[in-house]
Design a protein around this motif. Structure first.
Motif, PDB file in Angstrom:
ATOM      1  N   VAL A 112      35.407-107.932 -18.690  1.00 57.16           N
ATOM      2  CA  VAL A 112      36.472-109.214 -18.789  1.00 57.16           C
ATOM      3  C   VAL A 112      37.018-110.000 -18.748  1.00 57.16           C
ATOM      4  O   VAL A 112      37.883-110.844 -18.246  1.00 57.16           O
ATOM      5  CB  VAL A 112      36.068-109.860 -20.184  1.00 57.16           C
ATOM      6  N   ASP A 113      38.364-108.956 -17.430  1.00 60.99           N
ATOM      7  CA  ASP A 113      38.989-109.508 -16.790  1.00 60.99           C
ATOM      8  C   ASP A 113      39.738-108.514 -15.048  1.00 60.99           C
ATOM      9  O   ASP A 113      39.031-107.287 -15.399  1.00 60.99           O
ATOM     10  CB  ASP A 113      40.534-109.561 -18.021  1.00 60.99           C
ATOM     11  N   GLN A 172      42.326-120.759 -22.189  1.00 60.69           N
ATOM     12  CA  GLN A 172      41.152-120.297 -20.974  1.00 60.69           C
ATOM     13  C   GLN A 172      40.917-119.818 -20.408  1.00 60.69           C
ATOM     14  O   GLN A 172      39.674-119.575 -20.596  1.00 60.69           O
ATOM     15  CB  GLN A 172      40.992-121.989 -21.001  1.00 60.69           C
ATOM     16  N   HIS A 173      41.539-119.486 -19.266  1.00 62.69           N
ATOM     17  CA  HIS A 173      40.767-118.229 -18.988  1.00 62.69           C
ATOM     18  C   HIS A 173      41.493-116.409 -19.362  1.00 62.69           C
ATOM     19  O   HIS A 173      40.639-115.418 -18.522  1.00 62.69           O
ATOM     20  CB  HIS A 173      42.577-118.126 -17.335  1.00 62.69           C
ATOM     21  N   ARG A 216      40.407-113.162 -21.606  1.00 60.71           N
ATOM     22  CA  ARG A 216      39.363-112.141 -21.893  1.00 60.71           C
ATOM     23  C   ARG A 216      38.308-112.957 -23.567  1.00 60.71           C
ATOM     24  O   ARG A 216      37.490-112.496 -23.252  1.00 60.71           O
ATOM     25  CB  ARG A 216      39.617-110.904 -21.659  1.00 60.71           C
ATOM     26  N   ASN A 219      36.584-115.446 -22.297  1.00 53.75           N
ATOM     27  CA  ASN A 219      35.673-115.862 -22.157  1.00 53.75           C
ATOM     28  C   ASN A 219      34.184-114.083 -21.524  1.00 53.75           C
ATOM     29  O   ASN A 219      33.524-114.529 -21.435  1.00 53.75           O
ATOM     30  CB  ASN A 219      36.204-115.150 -20.394  1.00 53.75           C
ATOM     31  N   ASP A 220      34.696-113.847 -23.452  1.00 53.20           N
ATOM     32  CA  ASP A 220      33.630-112.295 -23.786  1.00 53.20           C
ATOM     33  C   ASP A 220      32.935-113.343 -24.512  1.00 53.20           C
ATOM     34  O   ASP A 220      34.045-113.560 -25.615  1.00 53.20           O
ATOM     35  CB  ASP A 220      34.609-111.807 -24.286  1.00 53.20           C
ATOM     36  N   GLN A 241      46.008-113.744 -15.664  1.00 49.57           N
ATOM     37  CA  GLN A 241      44.521-113.098 -15.467  1.00 49.57           C
ATOM     38  C   GLN A 241      43.686-113.108 -14.167  1.00 49.57           C
ATOM     39  O   GLN A 241      44.384-113.965 -13.723  1.00 49.57           O
ATOM     40  CB  GLN A 241      43.538-114.073 -16.583  1.00 49.57           C
ATOM     41  N   ARG A 255      41.361-114.355 -13.035  1.00 50.69           N
ATOM     42  CA  ARG A 255      40.830-115.543 -12.645  1.00 50.69           C
ATOM     43  C   ARG A 255      41.385-117.135 -12.908  1.00 50.69           C
ATOM     44  O   ARG A 255      41.448-118.154 -12.292  1.00 50.69           O
ATOM     45  CB  ARG A 255      39.408-116.097 -13.923  1.00 50.69           C
TER      46      ARG A 255
END
Length: 248
Positions: free
Chosen positions: A65-66, A110-111, A113, A116-117, A210, A212
């Motif tokens: 996730v990160d 927004q970036h 974990r 984004n999971d 993060q 990303r």
């Protein structure tokens, strides 16, 4: 070997047991043992962290996730001049929740974990960032809040900084609405915060970013932050998280 520990605050907030484990070497063969220990602790979610690039054999319902980047900084060695976009930035002294700050808090995540999971409950992720923002405003979980406003005077960018238990000045939440991007507010927020810490005698900084979020990491590195560690973060779901109601 990684030793799992329960995250009490996270578990209470989310309504399901969260356990974390940090391995300082290759994760090969270690994760099965940690999963077993986390199950014994009643965990729904295991957050497993290893040095970036370590081999890990994931069980079902698990995801990378990160790539967590940890940066450090010596504020006493700051060499830049007046902060960029200084004319747009102000210290926000209000302590009451504001809809525009809640919205920016969600944008700041927004970036992460949590967002984004796909298995992480979205209401829980949104409630987490909203809560962090509101605790920053009350100074329960923060030291200062910076904002910038659009031409109509509406807050359209924000940053929060805090001092952690070790005395480090920590950049925390930051978000800039698309209509204010391109005005160097990210760098300006960070520079203003760094100078604020130094003026108060806080000379060491630390933050986690993060992987990303390349834009933010580029700002940190340009302003003299040094990459100290890079870790892969995995979410291993050991149960189905319950649905919880979060107060607005």
């Amino acid at each position: 070997m990684a030793e799992p520990r329960k995250l009490d605050w996270d578990s209470d907030f989310f309504g399901f047991t969260v356990v974390e484990a940090h391995s300082t070497r290759s994760g090969e063969g270690d994760l099965d043992r940690v999963v077993g220990a986390a199950c014994q602790m009643g965990a729904t979610l295991l957050v497993y962290t290893v040095p970036a690039g370590s081999p890990v054999s994931l069980p079902g319902r698990a995801a990378h996730v990160d790539v967590r980047h940890t940066y450090i900084c010596d504020y006493s060695r700051i060499t830049f001049g007046p902060p960029e976009a200084a004319h747009l930035i102000e210290f926000h002294e209000g302590r009451d929740p504001l809809p525009e700050l809640d919205r920016l808090a969600l944008l700041s995540g927004q970036h992460s974990r949590f967002f984004n999971d796909p298995l992480f409950p979205r209401p829980a992720a949104e409630a987490l960032y909203t809560t962090w923002m509101r605790r920053a405003l009350t100074r329960e979980f923060g030291d200062h809040v910076l904002v910038a406003r659009d031409p109509d005077g509406v807050i359209a960018a924000m940053y929060s900084g805090r001092i952690d238990s070790a005395g480090f000045g920590v950049p925390d939440l930051m978000a800039v609405d698309p209509r204010l991007r391109g005005r160097a507010l990210g760098a300006g927020f960070l520079q203003t915060s760094m100078l604020h810490y130094r003026e108060r005698g806080i000379v060491k900084g630390r933050l986690r970013s993060q992987g990303r979020n390349r834009f933010a990491r580029a700002i940190y590195e340009r302003l003299g932050w040094t990459l100290a560690a890079c870790e892969d973060v995995y979410h291993v779901w050991l149960g189905v998280p319950p649905v919880k109601e979060y107060s607005s």
